[in-house]
Design a protein around this motif. Structure first.
Motif, PDB file in Angstrom:
ATOM      1  N   THR A  84       0.835  -1.196   0.000  1.00 61.31           N
ATOM      2  CA  THR A  84       0.000   0.000   0.000  1.00 61.31           C
ATOM      3  C   THR A  84       0.871   1.247   0.000  1.00 61.31           C
ATOM      4  O   THR A  84       2.000   1.233   0.482  1.00 61.31           O
ATOM      5  CB  THR A  84      -0.939   0.046   1.228  1.00 61.31           C
ATOM      6  OG1 THR A  84      -0.152   0.012   2.413  1.00 61.31           O
ATOM      7  CG2 THR A  84      -1.929  -1.102   1.212  1.00 61.31           C
ATOM      8  N   THR A 101      -3.346   4.075  -2.368  1.00 65.77           N
ATOM      9  CA  THR A 101      -3.299   3.147  -3.498  1.00 65.77           C
ATOM     10  C   THR A 101      -2.681   1.827  -3.043  1.00 65.77           C
ATOM     11  O   THR A 101      -1.979   1.770  -2.035  1.00 65.77           O
ATOM     12  CB  THR A 101      -2.476   3.725  -4.664  1.00 65.77           C
ATOM     13  OG1 THR A 101      -1.133   3.966  -4.225  1.00 65.77           O
ATOM     14  CG2 THR A 101      -3.096   5.026  -5.180  1.00 65.77           C
ATOM     15  N   TYR A 102      -2.975   0.785  -3.806  1.00 68.73           N
ATOM     16  CA  TYR A 102      -2.405  -0.529  -3.500  1.00 68.73           C
ATOM     17  C   TYR A 102      -1.919  -1.181  -4.781  1.00 68.73           C
ATOM     18  O   TYR A 102      -2.332  -0.829  -5.884  1.00 68.73           O
ATOM     19  CB  TYR A 102      -3.426  -1.443  -2.805  1.00 68.73           C
ATOM     20  CG  TYR A 102      -4.528  -1.932  -3.720  1.00 68.73           C
ATOM     21  CD1 TYR A 102      -4.380  -3.108  -4.457  1.00 68.73           C
ATOM     22  CD2 TYR A 102      -5.707  -1.223  -3.869  1.00 68.73           C
ATOM     23  CE1 TYR A 102      -5.380  -3.551  -5.313  1.00 68.73           C
ATOM     24  CE2 TYR A 102      -6.711  -1.665  -4.710  1.00 68.73           C
ATOM     25  CZ  TYR A 102      -6.543  -2.822  -5.430  1.00 68.73           C
ATOM     26  OH  TYR A 102      -7.526  -3.260  -6.281  1.00 68.73           O
ATOM     27  N   SER A 103      -1.040  -2.142  -4.606  1.00 68.39           N
ATOM     28  CA  SER A 103      -0.651  -3.032  -5.699  1.00 68.39           C
ATOM     29  C   SER A 103      -0.531  -4.430  -5.117  1.00 68.39           C
ATOM     30  O   SER A 103      -0.222  -4.608  -3.938  1.00 68.39           O
ATOM     31  CB  SER A 103       0.668  -2.602  -6.351  1.00 68.39           C
ATOM     32  OG  SER A 103       1.739  -2.782  -5.464  1.00 68.39           O
ATOM     33  N   ILE A 117      -0.644  -8.082 -12.331  1.00 71.11           N
ATOM     34  CA  ILE A 117      -0.506  -7.103 -11.258  1.00 71.11           C
ATOM     35  C   ILE A 117      -1.817  -6.327 -11.170  1.00 71.11           C
ATOM     36  O   ILE A 117      -2.357  -5.886 -12.183  1.00 71.11           O
ATOM     37  CB  ILE A 117       0.706  -6.160 -11.439  1.00 71.11           C
ATOM     38  CG1 ILE A 117       0.853  -5.268 -10.213  1.00 71.11           C
ATOM     39  CG2 ILE A 117       0.609  -5.361 -12.714  1.00 71.11           C
ATOM     40  CD1 ILE A 117       2.233  -4.704 -10.012  1.00 71.11           C
ATOM     41  N   GLU A 119      -3.793  -3.131  -9.380  1.00 69.89           N
ATOM     42  CA  GLU A 119      -3.554  -1.836  -8.740  1.00 69.89           C
ATOM     43  C   GLU A 119      -4.882  -1.114  -8.577  1.00 69.89           C
ATOM     44  O   GLU A 119      -5.823  -1.358  -9.329  1.00 69.89           O
ATOM     45  CB  GLU A 119      -2.615  -0.974  -9.581  1.00 69.89           C
ATOM     46  CG  GLU A 119      -1.237  -1.564  -9.763  1.00 69.89           C
ATOM     47  CD  GLU A 119      -0.363  -0.727 -10.665  1.00 69.89           C
ATOM     48  OE1 GLU A 119       0.795  -0.485 -10.274  1.00 69.89           O
ATOM     49  OE2 GLU A 119      -0.829  -0.312 -11.745  1.00 69.89           O
ATOM     50  N   ASN A 121      -7.243   1.792  -5.698  1.00 74.23           N
ATOM     51  CA  ASN A 121      -7.369   2.618  -4.499  1.00 74.23           C
ATOM     52  C   ASN A 121      -7.971   1.797  -3.363  1.00 74.23           C
ATOM     53  O   ASN A 121      -8.722   0.865  -3.613  1.00 74.23           O
ATOM     54  CB  ASN A 121      -8.290   3.814  -4.781  1.00 74.23           C
ATOM     55  CG  ASN A 121      -7.756   4.669  -5.896  1.00 74.23           C
ATOM     56  OD1 ASN A 121      -6.574   4.967  -5.972  1.00 74.23           O
ATOM     57  ND2 ASN A 121      -8.650   5.072  -6.783  1.00 74.23           N
ATOM     58  N   GLY A 143     -10.284  -1.297  -7.965  1.00 72.43           N
ATOM     59  CA  GLY A 143      -9.141  -1.723  -8.754  1.00 72.43           C
ATOM     60  C   GLY A 143      -9.254  -1.387 -10.226  1.00 72.43           C
ATOM     61  O   GLY A 143     -10.344  -1.309 -10.787  1.00 72.43           O
ATOM     62  N   LYS A 149       2.043  -8.967 -15.657  1.00 71.46           N
ATOM     63  CA  LYS A 149       3.254  -8.528 -14.976  1.00 71.46           C
ATOM     64  C   LYS A 149       4.446  -8.757 -15.896  1.00 71.46           C
ATOM     65  O   LYS A 149       4.651  -9.849 -16.403  1.00 71.46           O
ATOM     66  CB  LYS A 149       3.427  -9.266 -13.660  1.00 71.46           C
ATOM     67  CG  LYS A 149       4.543  -8.708 -12.816  1.00 71.46           C
ATOM     68  CD  LYS A 149       4.528  -9.283 -11.435  1.00 71.46           C
ATOM     69  CE  LYS A 149       5.634  -8.645 -10.624  1.00 71.46           C
ATOM     70  NZ  LYS A 149       5.638  -9.102  -9.272  1.00 71.46           N
TER      71      LYS A 149
END
Length: 150
Positions: A84, A101-103, A117, A119, A121, A143, A149
């Motif tokens: 995060t 945000t996150y990944s 991948i 990504e 919020n 997302g 990836k």
């Protein structure tokens, strides 16, 4: 003597008022993310409030049982390396949140597919219970489409 007793009681009162009134939300979220990355289902579920809500797009799960089954248990095996980036956070005596945000790495359904991948919020909202424990009350993820990836 009277003044030192008065100072002692003032210090004691200030300590009593400040201890336990707030929480380190960064620590709560790091414990939660650590449990997620370690695939510790029981620990993740132990963080959930009985009335927790999970939202993502049109998906809305509510209650510890439904969120545990449909978000935690069904999603956990498909993801790894959650990270995060916090943009906003706040804490008061009864609530705490972080948002940003996150990944996350998305594992392929079969071995011949590439990793993805994800990504987007997030917001994680914690509430202090009547027993003074902090529980995850609301989680929202929005997302972007999963990308291959590189």
């Amino acid at each position: 003597m009277k003044s030192s007793i008065g100072i002692f009681f003032i210090a004691l009162l200030m300590t009593a008022c400040s201890s336990g009134d707030s929480v380190n939300v960064q620590d709560l979220n790091q414990q939660f993310i650590g449990a997620w990355n370690n695939k510790d289902t029981d620990k993740i579920i132990s963080f959930l409030d009985e009335d927790v809500h999970f939202l993502q797009g049109n998906t809305h799960f509510k209650g510890k049982s439904e969120v545990s089954q449909k978000w935690v248990r069904e999603t956990l095996p498909t993801l790894t390396d959650l990270k995060t980036n916090v943009v906003s956070s706040a804490v008061d005596t009864k609530t705490a949140y972080e948002a940003g945000t996150y990944s996350v790495d998305v594992l392929p359904e079969t071995q011949d597919q590439p990793r993805g991948i994800g990504e987007g919020n997030f917001i994680l909202l914690w509430k202090k219970g009547t027993d003074n424990t902090w529980k995850l009350s609301y989680a929202q993820l929005e997302g972007l489409p999963v990308q291959v990836k590189q």
